[in-house]
Design an enzyme around this catalytic site. Sequence first.
Site, PDB file in Angstrom:
ATOM      1  N   ARG A  25      55.855  18.437   0.420  1.00  0.00           N
ATOM      2  CA  ARG A  25      55.113  18.212   1.672  1.00  0.00           C
ATOM      3  C   ARG A  25      56.011  17.846   2.838  1.00  0.00           C
ATOM      4  NH1 ARG A  25      50.897  21.000   0.319  1.00  0.00           N
ATOM      5  NH2 ARG A  25      49.793  20.156  -1.491  1.00  0.00           N
TER       6      ARG A  25
ATOM      7  N   THR B 170      56.293  28.066  -8.974  1.00  0.00           N
ATOM      8  CA  THR B 170      54.844  28.165  -9.123  1.00  0.00           C
ATOM      9  C   THR B 170      54.599  28.386 -10.610  1.00  0.00           C
ATOM     10  OG1 THR B 170      54.567  29.120  -6.927  1.00  0.00           O
ATOM     11  CG2 THR B 170      52.801  29.503  -8.509  1.00  0.00           C
TER      12      THR B 170
ATOM     13  N   GLU C  35      45.951  15.255  -0.637  1.00  0.00           N
ATOM     14  CA  GLU C  35      44.569  14.887  -0.314  1.00  0.00           C
ATOM     15  C   GLU C  35      44.126  13.634  -1.063  1.00  0.00           C
ATOM     16  OE1 GLU C  35      42.017  18.710  -0.319  1.00  0.00           O
ATOM     17  OE2 GLU C  35      43.883  19.152  -1.363  1.00  0.00           O
TER      18      GLU C  35
ATOM     19  N   GLU D 284      49.497  21.742  -6.416  1.00  0.00           N
ATOM     20  CA  GLU D 284      48.283  22.332  -5.867  1.00  0.00           C
ATOM     21  C   GLU D 284      47.551  23.021  -7.006  1.00  0.00           C
ATOM     22  OE1 GLU D 284      49.193  24.726  -2.391  1.00  0.00           O
ATOM     23  OE2 GLU D 284      49.122  22.936  -1.123  1.00  0.00           O
TER      24      GLU D 284
ATOM     25  N   LYS E 207      57.468  25.857  -0.671  1.00  0.00           N
ATOM     26  CA  LYS E 207      56.673  26.482  -1.725  1.00  0.00           C
ATOM     27  C   LYS E 207      57.529  27.340  -2.639  1.00  0.00           C
ATOM     28  CE  LYS E 207      52.626  25.332   0.183  1.00  0.00           C
ATOM     29  NZ  LYS E 207      51.520  24.690  -0.531  1.00  0.00           N
TER      30      LYS E 207
ATOM     31  N   HIS F 266      39.807  21.834   0.998  1.00  0.00           N
ATOM     32  CA  HIS F 266      41.254  21.594   1.086  1.00  0.00           C
ATOM     33  C   HIS F 266      41.757  21.824   2.507  1.00  0.00           C
ATOM     34  CE1 HIS F 266      45.524  21.687   0.094  1.00  0.00           C
ATOM     35  NE2 HIS F 266      45.618  22.877   0.655  1.00  0.00           N
TER      36      HIS F 266
ATOM     37  N   GLN G  47      57.624  20.985   3.992  1.00  0.00           N
ATOM     38  CA  GLN G  47      56.563  21.784   4.612  1.00  0.00           C
ATOM     39  C   GLN G  47      56.244  21.301   6.025  1.00  0.00           C
ATOM     40  OE1 GLN G  47      52.998  21.757   2.206  1.00  0.00           O
ATOM     41  NE2 GLN G  47      51.899  23.195   3.511  1.00  0.00           N
TER      42      GLN G  47
ATOM     43  N   ASP H 270      50.792  25.503  -7.615  1.00  0.00           N
ATOM     44  CA  ASP H 270      51.716  25.837  -6.530  1.00  0.00           C
ATOM     45  C   ASP H 270      52.426  24.543  -6.110  1.00  0.00           C
ATOM     46  OD1 ASP H 270      52.944  27.014  -4.329  1.00  0.00           O
ATOM     47  OD2 ASP H 270      51.196  26.740  -3.047  1.00  0.00           O
TER      48      ASP H 270
ATOM     49  N   ASP I  53      50.130  33.768  -1.779  1.00  0.00           N
ATOM     50  CA  ASP I  53      49.307  32.577  -1.952  1.00  0.00           C
ATOM     51  C   ASP I  53      48.386  32.414  -0.752  1.00  0.00           C
ATOM     52  OD1 ASP I  53      48.442  30.361  -3.386  1.00  0.00           O
ATOM     53  OD2 ASP I  53      49.777  29.019  -2.304  1.00  0.00           O
TER      54      ASP I  53
ATOM     55  N   GLU J 155      45.232  25.581  -8.415  1.00  0.00           N
ATOM     56  CA  GLU J 155      44.736  26.882  -7.967  1.00  0.00           C
ATOM     57  C   GLU J 155      44.418  27.755  -9.170  1.00  0.00           C
ATOM     58  OE1 GLU J 155      46.990  28.868  -4.919  1.00  0.00           O
ATOM     59  OE2 GLU J 155      47.894  27.002  -4.185  1.00  0.00           O
TER      60      GLU J 155
HETATM   61 CA    CA Z   1      49.014  26.897  -2.301  1.00  0.00          CA
END
Ligand code: CA
Length: 418
Positions: free
Chosen positions: A234, A254, A360, A198, A250, A132, A237, A230, A125, A200
């Site tokens: 948070r 996915t 975000e 996420e 993560k 972002h 993370q 994904d 990834d 993507e």
């Molecule tokens: Ca990602």
Amino acid sequence: MPLTSSWVASANSADTDFPLNNLPYGVFSTPSLEARCGVAIGDMILDMEACEEQGIIDLTDEPLFDVPFWNELMEQGPAVWTALRNRLGDLLAEGTRDRALIEPHLVPMGEATLHLPLVVSEYTDFYAGRHHATNVGTMFRGAENALPSNWLHIPIGYNGRASSVVVSGTDIRRPWGQLKSPDHDTPAFLPSRRFDLELEMGAIVGMSSDGPITVDEADAAIFGYVLLNDWSARDIQAWEYQPLGPFQAKATATSISPWIVTKAALDPFRTSTPEREFELLDHLKDTGPMLYDIDLTVTLAPDGKPATTIAQTNFKEMYYSSAQQLAHHSTSGCPMNVGDLLGSGTISGPSKHARGSLLELSWGGKEPLTLDTGETRTFLEDGDTLTLAGHATGDGYRIGFGTCTGTLQPALKDPYAR
Ligand code: CA
């Protein structure tokens, strides 16, 4: 290029994701058919195993479609990819003489269960969307240090786990993990409270390599694209990511969309990467348009309630193309395999509504979103269903990806209960 008409009537509608111009590749089963390769056309799926058994598709000496994944076709290389696409185009086009041969092998999509379309060899990834990376960097390190000094020179990535890749529709379980809030001295093992999506795209590598490859070679090696979510914890993370990057944050899951949209179908929608303030080194330089103009949306539906569109953006917002990511991935000599999946990185645009993650959208949880139901969200709540959708818009048709969806299930009460 205009719409190419098919004798499958539903494929000629301007708002189907799957006109004859698309022909994406998936794997499906029905109550009477075991999982097998299929091609989406309008609201139907063409059964590739049956077509091959009947000799309607006969491209190679050995069968390609006696397995429920597309890796064997990919391994044949671009000449066979093109031959298959041409053959399917002929068989399904308006005016073909083969309609009677094909029609018995069409299955209504509504009766089918969709599966992972490929065996994912490995999963990497990236972090290649500038908006972002700037947003996240600003929240984590301040506006002055938002982009790390390497960011404008190489596509940053991490090696993920192929084992965590699931097909759209698979439920996602809220993970437990080690968390540490800045106001506490010690970490605690708890269910994630800041679970996120996420938005993507995923590029699928269709040709293997064993040594550095150029950007042009990388572009040629990409077989197709899928939508990719994904899922990201948070709070896990934030505690784990330094110094080696994300790990358990993560690794829960996915999700990818079930249809591989081929590079050939997307070819009319190629577009260039944005202007750069630093020239890239020669081995990563753009050699042509290798991004795609694909409109993307994210909707969030609270448990059983109507969905709200929470983000709208476009794949062309990326700073690096998937071809540049693949080329970079190979620079050290890292062998790349058929079936490797490369996540683009979160695709955020310049405006607030174009942000591809709740991190975000809610600015780290400080600015809750109000949904159409009147509820608010900072991060995901149990029962929320997230749906990604995407399509490129042609002249009277669209090249759609279908959807990539997943519903968040509550954390287990005790993850170690036996
Ligand atoms: Ca990602």
